[in-house]
Design a protein around this motif. Structure first.
Motif, PDB file in Angstrom:
ATOM      1  N   UNK A  33       6.681   3.054   6.914  1.00  0.00           N
ATOM      2  CA  UNK A  33       7.271   2.984   8.259  1.00  0.00           C
ATOM      3  C   UNK A  33       6.655   1.839   9.057  1.00  0.00           C
ATOM      4  N   UNK A  34       5.365   1.710   8.933  1.00  0.00           N
ATOM      5  CA  UNK A  34       4.678   0.628   9.629  1.00  0.00           C
ATOM      6  C   UNK A  34       5.118  -0.732   9.086  1.00  0.00           C
ATOM      7  N   UNK A  35       5.318  -0.833   7.777  1.00  0.00           N
ATOM      8  CA  UNK A  35       5.792  -2.080   7.173  1.00  0.00           C
ATOM      9  C   UNK A  35       7.164  -2.456   7.732  1.00  0.00           C
ATOM     10  N   UNK A  72       0.226   9.368   3.959  1.00  0.00           N
ATOM     11  CA  UNK A  72      -0.335   8.018   4.082  1.00  0.00           C
ATOM     12  C   UNK A  72       0.671   6.982   3.581  1.00  0.00           C
ATOM     13  N   UNK A  73       1.316   7.257   2.474  1.00  0.00           N
ATOM     14  CA  UNK A  73       2.301   6.327   1.922  1.00  0.00           C
ATOM     15  C   UNK A  73       3.497   6.132   2.838  1.00  0.00           C
ATOM     16  N   UNK A 126      -9.975   4.643   1.936  1.00  0.00           N
ATOM     17  CA  UNK A 126      -9.770   4.908   3.362  1.00  0.00           C
ATOM     18  C   UNK A 126     -10.592   3.972   4.242  1.00  0.00           C
ATOM     19  N   UNK A 127     -11.834   3.749   3.872  1.00  0.00           N
ATOM     20  CA  UNK A 127     -12.657   2.837   4.676  1.00  0.00           C
ATOM     21  C   UNK A 127     -12.168   1.394   4.533  1.00  0.00           C
ATOM     22  N   UNK A 128     -11.736   1.022   3.331  1.00  0.00           N
ATOM     23  CA  UNK A 128     -11.195  -0.317   3.135  1.00  0.00           C
ATOM     24  C   UNK A 128      -9.939  -0.541   3.954  1.00  0.00           C
ATOM     25  N   UNK A 129      -9.056   0.458   3.960  1.00  0.00           N
ATOM     26  CA  UNK A 129      -7.843   0.335   4.766  1.00  0.00           C
ATOM     27  C   UNK A 129      -8.180   0.279   6.249  1.00  0.00           C
ATOM     28  N   UNK A 166       0.835  -1.211   0.000  1.00  0.00           N
ATOM     29  CA  UNK A 166       0.000   0.000   0.000  1.00  0.00           C
ATOM     30  C   UNK A 166       0.865   1.255   0.000  1.00  0.00           C
ATOM     31  N   UNK A 167       1.892   1.290   0.846  1.00  0.00           N
ATOM     32  CA  UNK A 167       2.755   2.466   0.913  1.00  0.00           C
ATOM     33  C   UNK A 167       3.484   2.733  -0.387  1.00  0.00           C
TER      34      UNK A 167
END
Length: 147
Positions: free
Chosen positions: A70-72, A64-65, A122-125, A39-40
Protein backbone atom coordinates in the motif's frame (compact mmCIF):
# COMPACT_ATOMS: atom_id res chain seq x y z
CA UNK A 1 44.21 18.98 11.92
CA UNK A 2 42.42 19.91 8.71
CA UNK A 3 40.39 17.31 6.78
CA UNK A 4 40.97 16.84 3.05
CA UNK A 5 38.63 18.95 0.89
CA UNK A 6 36.71 16.04 -0.67
CA UNK A 7 36.05 14.50 2.74
CA UNK A 8 34.87 17.83 4.16
CA UNK A 9 32.54 18.25 1.18
CA UNK A 10 31.13 14.75 1.67
CA UNK A 11 30.46 15.41 5.37
CA UNK A 12 28.86 18.77 4.58
CA UNK A 13 26.55 17.21 2.01
CA UNK A 14 25.68 14.25 4.25
CA UNK A 15 24.68 16.48 7.13
CA UNK A 16 22.68 18.79 4.90
CA UNK A 17 24.92 21.82 4.73
CA UNK A 18 24.74 21.78 0.95
CA UNK A 19 21.70 21.09 -1.16
CA UNK A 20 21.26 17.71 -2.74
CA UNK A 21 21.86 17.77 -6.48
CA UNK A 22 18.49 17.81 -8.28
CA UNK A 23 19.56 14.82 -10.35
CA UNK A 24 19.82 12.69 -7.18
CA UNK A 25 16.66 14.06 -5.53
CA UNK A 26 14.46 12.96 -8.40
CA UNK A 27 15.26 9.31 -7.71
CA UNK A 28 14.39 9.42 -4.02
CA UNK A 29 10.67 8.74 -4.51
CA UNK A 30 11.46 5.94 -6.97
CA UNK A 31 13.81 4.39 -4.42
CA UNK A 32 11.07 4.69 -1.81
CA UNK A 33 8.33 3.04 -3.87
CA UNK A 34 10.66 0.41 -5.34
CA UNK A 35 11.99 -0.67 -1.96
CA UNK A 36 8.49 -0.84 -0.48
CA UNK A 37 7.19 -2.85 -3.45
CA UNK A 38 10.12 -5.26 -3.29
CA UNK A 39 9.83 -5.76 0.47
CA UNK A 40 6.04 -6.16 0.36
CA UNK A 41 6.11 -8.62 -2.52
CA UNK A 42 8.90 -10.69 -0.97
CA UNK A 43 7.16 -10.89 2.41
CA UNK A 44 3.84 -11.88 0.85
CA UNK A 45 5.36 -14.49 -1.48
CA UNK A 46 7.66 -15.99 1.15
CA UNK A 47 5.28 -15.53 4.09
CA UNK A 48 5.00 -19.16 5.19
CA UNK A 49 8.73 -19.78 5.00
CA UNK A 50 9.56 -16.46 6.69
CA UNK A 51 7.04 -17.17 9.44
CA UNK A 52 8.99 -20.29 10.40
CA UNK A 53 12.38 -18.62 9.97
CA UNK A 54 11.37 -15.52 11.94
CA UNK A 55 9.25 -17.42 14.48
CA UNK A 56 6.44 -14.88 14.17
CA UNK A 57 2.77 -15.25 13.28
CA UNK A 58 2.03 -15.60 9.58
CA UNK A 59 -0.71 -12.96 9.96
CA UNK A 60 1.80 -10.41 11.23
CA UNK A 61 3.98 -10.96 8.17
CA UNK A 62 0.97 -10.63 5.88
CA UNK A 63 0.14 -7.33 7.59
CA UNK A 64 3.71 -6.08 7.06
CA UNK A 65 3.63 -7.16 3.41
CA UNK A 66 0.29 -5.48 2.70
CA UNK A 67 1.35 -2.26 4.43
CA UNK A 68 4.52 -2.20 2.33
CA UNK A 69 2.55 -2.67 -0.91
CA UNK A 70 0.00 0.00 0.00
CA UNK A 71 2.82 2.34 0.84
CA UNK A 72 4.55 1.51 -2.46
CA UNK A 73 1.36 2.47 -4.33
CA UNK A 74 1.17 5.77 -2.46
CA UNK A 75 4.79 6.70 -3.09
CA UNK A 76 4.48 5.60 -6.73
CA UNK A 77 1.49 7.91 -7.14
CA UNK A 78 3.74 10.77 -6.04
CA UNK A 79 6.74 9.68 -8.10
CA UNK A 80 4.80 9.83 -11.39
CA UNK A 81 3.35 13.31 -10.81
CA UNK A 82 4.86 16.40 -12.37
CA UNK A 83 3.84 18.58 -9.42
CA UNK A 84 3.59 16.94 -6.04
CA UNK A 85 1.23 18.48 -3.49
CA UNK A 86 3.10 19.50 -0.35
CA UNK A 87 0.49 17.87 1.89
CA UNK A 88 0.89 14.50 0.14
CA UNK A 89 4.67 14.70 0.40
CA UNK A 90 4.37 15.51 4.09
CA UNK A 91 2.07 12.49 4.42
CA UNK A 92 4.75 10.35 2.81
CA UNK A 93 7.42 11.61 5.18
CA UNK A 94 5.12 11.15 8.16
CA UNK A 95 4.21 7.65 7.00
CA UNK A 96 7.87 6.71 6.71
CA UNK A 97 8.64 8.09 10.17
CA UNK A 98 5.62 6.35 11.69
CA UNK A 99 6.45 3.02 10.03
CA UNK A 100 10.03 3.27 11.34
CA UNK A 101 8.68 3.68 14.89
CA UNK A 102 6.22 0.80 14.40
CA UNK A 103 8.98 -1.50 13.13
CA UNK A 104 11.16 -0.66 16.13
CA UNK A 105 8.21 -1.24 18.47
CA UNK A 106 7.49 -4.62 16.84
CA UNK A 107 11.16 -5.59 17.15
CA UNK A 108 11.14 -4.71 20.84
CA UNK A 109 7.78 -6.37 21.48
CA UNK A 110 8.87 -9.59 19.75
CA UNK A 111 12.39 -9.66 21.20
CA UNK A 112 11.65 -12.61 23.50
CA UNK A 113 9.93 -14.82 20.94
CA UNK A 114 11.13 -13.90 17.44
CA UNK A 115 14.38 -15.09 15.91
CA UNK A 116 17.44 -12.95 15.36
CA UNK A 117 16.52 -12.84 11.65
CA UNK A 118 13.19 -11.19 12.49
CA UNK A 119 14.92 -8.69 14.75
CA UNK A 120 17.45 -7.86 12.02
CA UNK A 121 14.72 -7.44 9.41
CA UNK A 122 12.55 -5.19 11.56
CA UNK A 123 15.42 -3.03 12.77
CA UNK A 124 16.86 -2.85 9.26
CA UNK A 125 13.53 -1.75 7.85
CA UNK A 126 13.16 0.81 10.64
CA UNK A 127 16.59 2.27 9.89
CA UNK A 128 16.04 2.31 6.13
CA UNK A 129 12.57 3.86 6.30
CA UNK A 130 13.68 6.34 8.95
CA UNK A 131 16.59 7.41 6.73
CA UNK A 132 14.18 7.82 3.81
CA UNK A 133 11.94 10.03 5.94
CA UNK A 134 14.91 12.16 6.94
CA UNK A 135 16.14 12.54 3.35
CA UNK A 136 12.68 13.24 1.95
CA UNK A 137 12.13 15.90 4.59
CA UNK A 138 15.54 17.48 4.10
CA UNK A 139 15.15 17.68 0.32
CA UNK A 140 11.40 18.22 0.18
CA UNK A 141 11.68 21.39 -1.91
CA UNK A 142 13.57 19.50 -4.61
CA UNK A 143 11.11 16.62 -4.51
CA UNK A 144 7.99 18.78 -4.86
CA UNK A 145 8.62 19.38 -8.56
CA UNK A 146 9.49 16.59 -10.96
CA UNK A 147 12.81 17.33 -12.65
Amino acid sequence: MRLPGAFRAWIAEFWGYRPMPPSAARYLLWLDCGAAALAGTAVLLLGSWLSELYRVAHELLMFVGVVNLLYACYSFSLAVRDKRPRSLLYGLVGGNALWAVICMAMALRLSNSASLFAQAYLMGEALFVGALAMCEWRWRELILVRI
